[in-house]
Scaffold this motif. Structure first.
Motif, PDB file in Angstrom:
ATOM      1  N   LEU A   1       7.374  -4.778  -6.799  1.00 16.96           N
ATOM      2  CA  LEU A   1       6.902  -3.620  -6.046  1.00 16.96           C
ATOM      3  C   LEU A   1       7.238  -2.314  -6.750  1.00 16.96           C
ATOM      4  CD1 LEU A   1       7.685  -4.791  -2.413  1.00 16.96           C
ATOM      5  CD2 LEU A   1       5.435  -4.559  -3.487  1.00 16.96           C
TER       6      LEU A   1
ATOM      7  N   LEU B   1       3.751  -0.287  -7.069  1.00 19.56           N
ATOM      8  CA  LEU B   1       3.526   0.865  -6.205  1.00 19.56           C
ATOM      9  C   LEU B   1       3.689   2.160  -6.987  1.00 19.56           C
ATOM     10  CD1 LEU B   1       5.459  -0.295  -3.015  1.00 19.56           C
ATOM     11  CD2 LEU B   1       2.994  -0.385  -3.439  1.00 19.56           C
TER      12      LEU B   1
ATOM     13  N   ALA C   1       5.501  -2.686   2.376  1.00 20.98           N
ATOM     14  CA  ALA C   1       4.906  -3.487   1.298  1.00 20.98           C
ATOM     15  C   ALA C   1       5.721  -4.752   1.046  1.00 20.98           C
ATOM     16  CB  ALA C   1       4.807  -2.656   0.020  1.00 20.98           C
TER      17      ALA C   1
ATOM     18  N   CYS D   1       4.890  -7.169   3.800  1.00 15.27           N
ATOM     19  CA  CYS D   1       3.518  -7.662   3.611  1.00 15.27           C
ATOM     20  C   CYS D   1       3.460  -8.677   2.469  1.00 15.27           C
ATOM     21  CB  CYS D   1       2.566  -6.502   3.330  1.00 15.27           C
ATOM     22  SG  CYS D   1       2.206  -5.476   4.761  1.00 15.27           S
TER      23      CYS D   1
ATOM     24  N   LEU E   1      -0.138   3.002   1.488  1.00 12.32           N
ATOM     25  CA  LEU E   1      -0.442   1.776   0.755  1.00 12.32           C
ATOM     26  C   LEU E   1      -1.940   1.600   0.564  1.00 12.32           C
ATOM     27  CD1 LEU E   1       2.211  -0.646   2.310  1.00 12.32           C
ATOM     28  CD2 LEU E   1       2.299   0.525   0.096  1.00 12.32           C
TER      29      LEU E   1
ATOM     30  N   TRP F   1      -3.280  -0.714  -2.629  1.00 10.69           N
ATOM     31  CA  TRP F   1      -2.439  -1.911  -2.664  1.00 10.69           C
ATOM     32  C   TRP F   1      -2.816  -2.856  -1.531  1.00 10.69           C
ATOM     33  CZ3 TRP F   1       1.452  -4.475   0.034  1.00 10.69           C
ATOM     34  CH2 TRP F   1       2.172  -5.413  -0.725  1.00 10.69           C
TER      35      TRP F   1
ATOM     36  N   LEU G   1      -4.094  -7.826   1.217  1.00  9.19           N
ATOM     37  CA  LEU G   1      -3.449  -7.298   0.015  1.00  9.19           C
ATOM     38  C   LEU G   1      -4.474  -7.285  -1.102  1.00  9.19           C
ATOM     39  CD1 LEU G   1       0.055  -9.011   0.183  1.00  9.19           C
ATOM     40  CD2 LEU G   1      -0.788  -6.965   1.342  1.00  9.19           C
TER      41      LEU G   1
END
Length: 187
Positions: free
Chosen positions: A5, A9, A21, A24, A56, A61, A81
């Motif tokens: 991540l 991100l 995130a 998820c 997000l 993402w 996603l």
């Protein structure tokens, strides 16, 4: 997953967005769809907050799915996603669900509950990088700030707050190695 991540991100992604995130990514199915119950979002102190979802989505993402159906439950947030790399992350789905539950428990501990999301995320990162046999753990400061979405000044304040609530016993910044070292509190 936290390292993934940190790379996937945007650097300015908020701690709330990063925590969302993480859940998820860990709770997604093999198609990259995720259904998060409202109670889980409340437990993360995100409740009805839309900003992390918007963030997000803006980062491309994830994509929020239309309101859940009877099949998925009306009190569930749903998303697809969009980053295919998340589906290739190890471990297996069952183990990812266990990791998601563990992460939720880690950031929901009573001493962390009242802290801002950035502090809770930092505590989670430090906990995942703590070696119980080493006594003192360390991590490159650049990697820590990137993973937590913080700058050096904010990291210092965050670590000091973690010390004040006894989530971290003590910490130092090593000038030569540019590592942050910390001691976790004795259990």
């Amino acid at each position: 997953m936290l390292s993934y991540l940190a790379a996937a991100l945007p650097p300015d992604a908020s701690a709330e967005g990063r925590l969302l995130a993480l859940q998820c990514a860990l709770r997604s199915n093999t198609s990259g769809q995720v259904y998060l119950p409202a109670g889980l979002l409340r437990g993360m102190r995100l409740g009805r907050a839309l900003a992390p979802w918007d963030e997000l989505e803006d980062a491309r993402w994830l994509l929020r799915l239309p309101h859940p159906t009877e099949q998925t439950g009306h009190r569930t947030a749903a998303a697809q996603l969009l980053d295919a790399a998340v589906l290739t992350q190890e471990p297996a789905r069952h183990d990812r669900h266990q990791a998601a539950d563990w992460a939720l428990c880690a950031i929901s501990r009573s001493r962390l509950r009242a802290l801002p999301a950035a502090d809770r995320l930092t505590a989670l990162v430090l906990t995942t990088h703590h070696s119980p046999n080493a006594g003192r753990s360390s991590m490159e400061a650049d990697h820590l700030t990137r993973t937590c979405g913080l700058d050096q000044h904010t990291l210092t304040a965050t670590l000091n707050r973690l010390v004040s609530v006894n989530a971290v016993e003590a910490w130092t910044f090593e000038l030569v190695t540019e590592d942050v070292s910390w001691n976790s509190p004795r259990q």
